[in-house]
Design an enzyme around this catalytic site. Structure first.
Site, PDB file in Angstrom:
ATOM      1  N   SER A   1       3.661  81.711  26.872  1.00 27.16           N
ATOM      2  CA  SER A   1       3.795  82.380  28.167  1.00 27.16           C
ATOM      3  C   SER A   1       5.226  82.269  28.671  1.00 27.16           C
ATOM      4  CB  SER A   1       2.850  81.751  29.194  1.00 27.16           C
ATOM      5  OG  SER A   1       3.251  82.172  30.489  1.00 27.16           O
TER       6      SER A   1
ATOM      7  N   HIS B   1       3.004  86.297  26.000  1.00 23.69           N
ATOM      8  CA  HIS B   1       2.193  86.484  27.208  1.00 23.69           C
ATOM      9  C   HIS B   1       3.118  86.608  28.425  1.00 23.69           C
ATOM     10  CE1 HIS B   1      -1.641  85.849  29.382  1.00 23.69           C
ATOM     11  NE2 HIS B   1      -0.944  85.128  30.244  1.00 23.69           N
TER      12      HIS B   1
ATOM     13  N   ASP C   1       3.172  86.861  32.535  1.00 24.75           N
ATOM     14  CA  ASP C   1       2.368  86.611  33.733  1.00 24.75           C
ATOM     15  C   ASP C   1       2.971  87.311  34.936  1.00 24.75           C
ATOM     16  OD1 ASP C   1       0.236  84.823  32.918  1.00 24.75           O
ATOM     17  OD2 ASP C   1       1.847  83.445  32.385  1.00 24.75           O
TER      18      ASP C   1
ATOM     19  N   MET D   1       2.758  88.093  38.833  1.00 24.80           N
ATOM     20  CA  MET D   1       2.156  87.540  40.060  1.00 24.80           C
ATOM     21  C   MET D   1       2.757  88.219  41.281  1.00 24.80           C
ATOM     22  SD  MET D   1       2.386  83.535  39.114  1.00 24.80           S
ATOM     23  CE  MET D   1       1.667  82.882  37.598  1.00 24.80           C
TER      24      MET D   1
ATOM     25  N   HIS E   1      -0.531  90.002  31.635  1.00 24.60           N
ATOM     26  CA  HIS E   1      -1.612  89.457  32.475  1.00 24.60           C
ATOM     27  C   HIS E   1      -1.275  89.749  33.939  1.00 24.60           C
ATOM     28  CE1 HIS E   1      -3.668  85.420  33.874  1.00 24.60           C
ATOM     29  NE2 HIS E   1      -4.305  86.486  34.327  1.00 24.60           N
TER      30      HIS E   1
ATOM     31  N   MET F   1      -1.825  89.389  37.587  1.00 22.83           N
ATOM     32  CA  MET F   1      -2.452  88.623  38.675  1.00 22.83           C
ATOM     33  C   MET F   1      -2.000  89.262  39.980  1.00 22.83           C
ATOM     34  SD  MET F   1      -1.850  84.885  37.022  1.00 22.83           S
ATOM     35  CE  MET F   1      -0.614  85.529  35.916  1.00 22.83           C
TER      36      MET F   1
ATOM     37  N   MET G   1      -9.764  81.925  32.528  1.00 19.39           N
ATOM     38  CA  MET G   1      -8.730  81.081  33.139  1.00 19.39           C
ATOM     39  C   MET G   1      -9.192  79.619  33.104  1.00 19.39           C
ATOM     40  SD  MET G   1      -6.129  82.939  33.982  1.00 19.39           S
ATOM     41  CE  MET G   1      -5.214  81.558  34.663  1.00 19.39           C
TER      42      MET G   1
ATOM     43  N   GLY H   1      -1.683  81.197  39.189  1.00 15.77           N
ATOM     44  CA  GLY H   1      -0.582  81.192  40.153  1.00 15.77           C
ATOM     45  C   GLY H   1       0.602  80.349  39.708  1.00 15.77           C
TER      46      GLY H   1
ATOM     47  N   GLY I   1       2.007  74.791  34.319  1.00 14.15           N
ATOM     48  CA  GLY I   1       2.068  73.332  34.371  1.00 14.15           C
ATOM     49  C   GLY I   1       0.895  72.645  35.046  1.00 14.15           C
TER      50      GLY I   1
ATOM     51  N   ASP J   1      -6.244  80.521  29.137  1.00 13.00           N
ATOM     52  CA  ASP J   1      -4.925  80.499  29.775  1.00 13.00           C
ATOM     53  C   ASP J   1      -4.865  79.407  30.833  1.00 13.00           C
ATOM     54  OD1 ASP J   1      -2.464  81.128  30.845  1.00 13.00           O
ATOM     55  OD2 ASP J   1      -3.031  83.137  31.520  1.00 13.00           O
TER      56      ASP J   1
ATOM     57  N   GLY K   1      -2.919  75.190  31.069  1.00 11.77           N
ATOM     58  CA  GLY K   1      -3.090  73.786  30.711  1.00 11.77           C
ATOM     59  C   GLY K   1      -3.407  73.525  29.254  1.00 11.77           C
TER      60      GLY K   1
ATOM     61  N   SER L   1       4.065  75.764  29.474  1.00  7.51           N
ATOM     62  CA  SER L   1       4.877  74.543  29.432  1.00  7.51           C
ATOM     63  C   SER L   1       4.787  73.814  28.107  1.00  7.51           C
ATOM     64  CB  SER L   1       4.539  73.602  30.597  1.00  7.51           C
ATOM     65  OG  SER L   1       3.306  73.879  31.160  1.00  7.51           O
TER      66      SER L   1
HETATM   67  C1  DX5 Z   1      -1.178  80.733  35.245  1.00  7.71           C
HETATM   68  C2  DX5 Z   1      -0.668  81.687  34.173  1.00  7.71           C
HETATM   69  C3  DX5 Z   1      -0.475  81.040  32.854  1.00  7.71           C
HETATM   70  C4  DX5 Z   1       0.604  80.001  32.809  1.00  7.71           C
HETATM   71  C5  DX5 Z   1       0.202  78.969  31.810  1.00  7.71           C
HETATM   72  O1  DX5 Z   1      -1.455  81.431  36.398  1.00  7.71           O
HETATM   73  O2  DX5 Z   1      -1.577  82.743  33.996  1.00  7.71           O
HETATM   74  O3  DX5 Z   1      -0.264  81.980  31.809  1.00  7.71           O
HETATM   75  O4  DX5 Z   1       1.851  80.524  32.450  1.00  7.71           O
HETATM   76  O5  DX5 Z   1       1.093  77.950  31.895  1.00  7.71           O
HETATM   77  P1  DX5 Z   1       0.776  76.496  31.347  1.00  7.71           P
HETATM   78  O6  DX5 Z   1       0.532  76.653  29.864  1.00  7.71           O
HETATM   79  O7  DX5 Z   1       2.022  75.751  31.671  1.00  7.71           O
HETATM   80  O8  DX5 Z   1      -0.440  76.000  32.049  1.00  7.71           O
HETATM   81 ZN    ZN Z   2      -1.444  84.209  32.096  1.00  7.26          ZN
END
Ligand code: DX5
Ligand code: ZN
Length: 228
Positions: free
Chosen positions: A11, A36, A38, A40, A69, A71, A140, A145, A148, A178, A180, A201
């Protein structure tokens, strides 16, 4: 879509934007098949990330499949803009789509694949009526949002349930996870049913990014051998 599973999708949210090209090149070196992105909007989720220009820049640095993705609220208004800059797949949140079936059709009309994402508190039943037309379901494993965050444990059970629903329907969608995902849990995430692993991360905070991608992939592959 014809990819060898499981797929690791770094990501870019967690990458260093001051050297985006170099960060992506490290993913290319590790033969990354998906990236990926993201998106937002500060409304559906509390954070703001980046838009189509960023996705276009990322796409110019790689041959990888661009997994976008969204959001964001009112995603229909932006499907064309992301498809135009090279998104290969667009995933929308069930929670943002009162006309989910139509939104999936809108994505397909752009000639790309369509995913639907579910927040940790949304029932799998909410997407049951579209499981025969989506290409991917994104489960999810954190509240969307931010990168990490810690993986929410109930995700394992949801993955098993979703895989069972897919088997029963004889449907072909991929299952993506997606949030953690890291070296410690990736095997179990795959053995619970995930085909695509997003990792932010865990990839970009590593000193040696290509090596980390390989390690994550090895562990994901090991999980594939022990499907529960
Ligand atoms: C969270 C995102 C994820 C995020 C994952 O809202 O959709 O794609 O980047 O990041 P890590 O792998 O650090 O949890
Ligand atoms: Zn994502």
């Amino acid at each position: 879509m014809d990819f060898k599973l499981p797929i690791l999708a770094p990501s870019l949210l967690a990458s260093d934007y001051t050297k985006l090209g170099e960060e992506i090149e490290k993913c290319n070196q590790a033969d990354t098949k998906w990236l990926h992105c993201d998106i937002m909007d500060g409304h559906f989720v509390p954070n703001i990330s980046f838009g189509p220009k960023f996705v276009e820049a990322a796409g110019s640095c790689t041959e990888a499949f661009l997994d976008v993705h969204l959001m964001i609220e009112k995603p229909d208004q932006y499907i064309e803009a992301f498809a135009d800059v090279g998104a290969n797949q667009i995933t929308v949140h069930q929670e943002t789509c009162p006309h989910l079936h139509r939104t999936i059709q809108n994505i397909h009309q752009q000639g790309i694949t369509a995913g639907v994402a579910l927040n940790p508190a949304t029932s799998l039943q909410a997407i049951e009526p579209v499981l025969d037309i989506v290409d991917l379901v994104l489960v999810m494993s954190v509240n969307p949002g931010f990168g990490g965050q810690s993986f929410i444990e109930h995700t394992y059970g949801r993955l098993q349930k979703l895989r069972k629903m897919r088997d029963e329907l004889g449907a072909g969608f991929l299952i993506e996870v997606d949030g953690g995902v890291n070296l410690d849990n990736i095997s179990k995430v795959v053995s619970s049913g995930a085909d695509v692993l997003v990792a932010g991360s865990a990839v970009f905070n590593a000193k040696n990014i290509p090596k980390r991608i390989e390690n994550l992939r090895e562990k994901a592959q090991a999980g594939k051998g022990t499907m529960v």
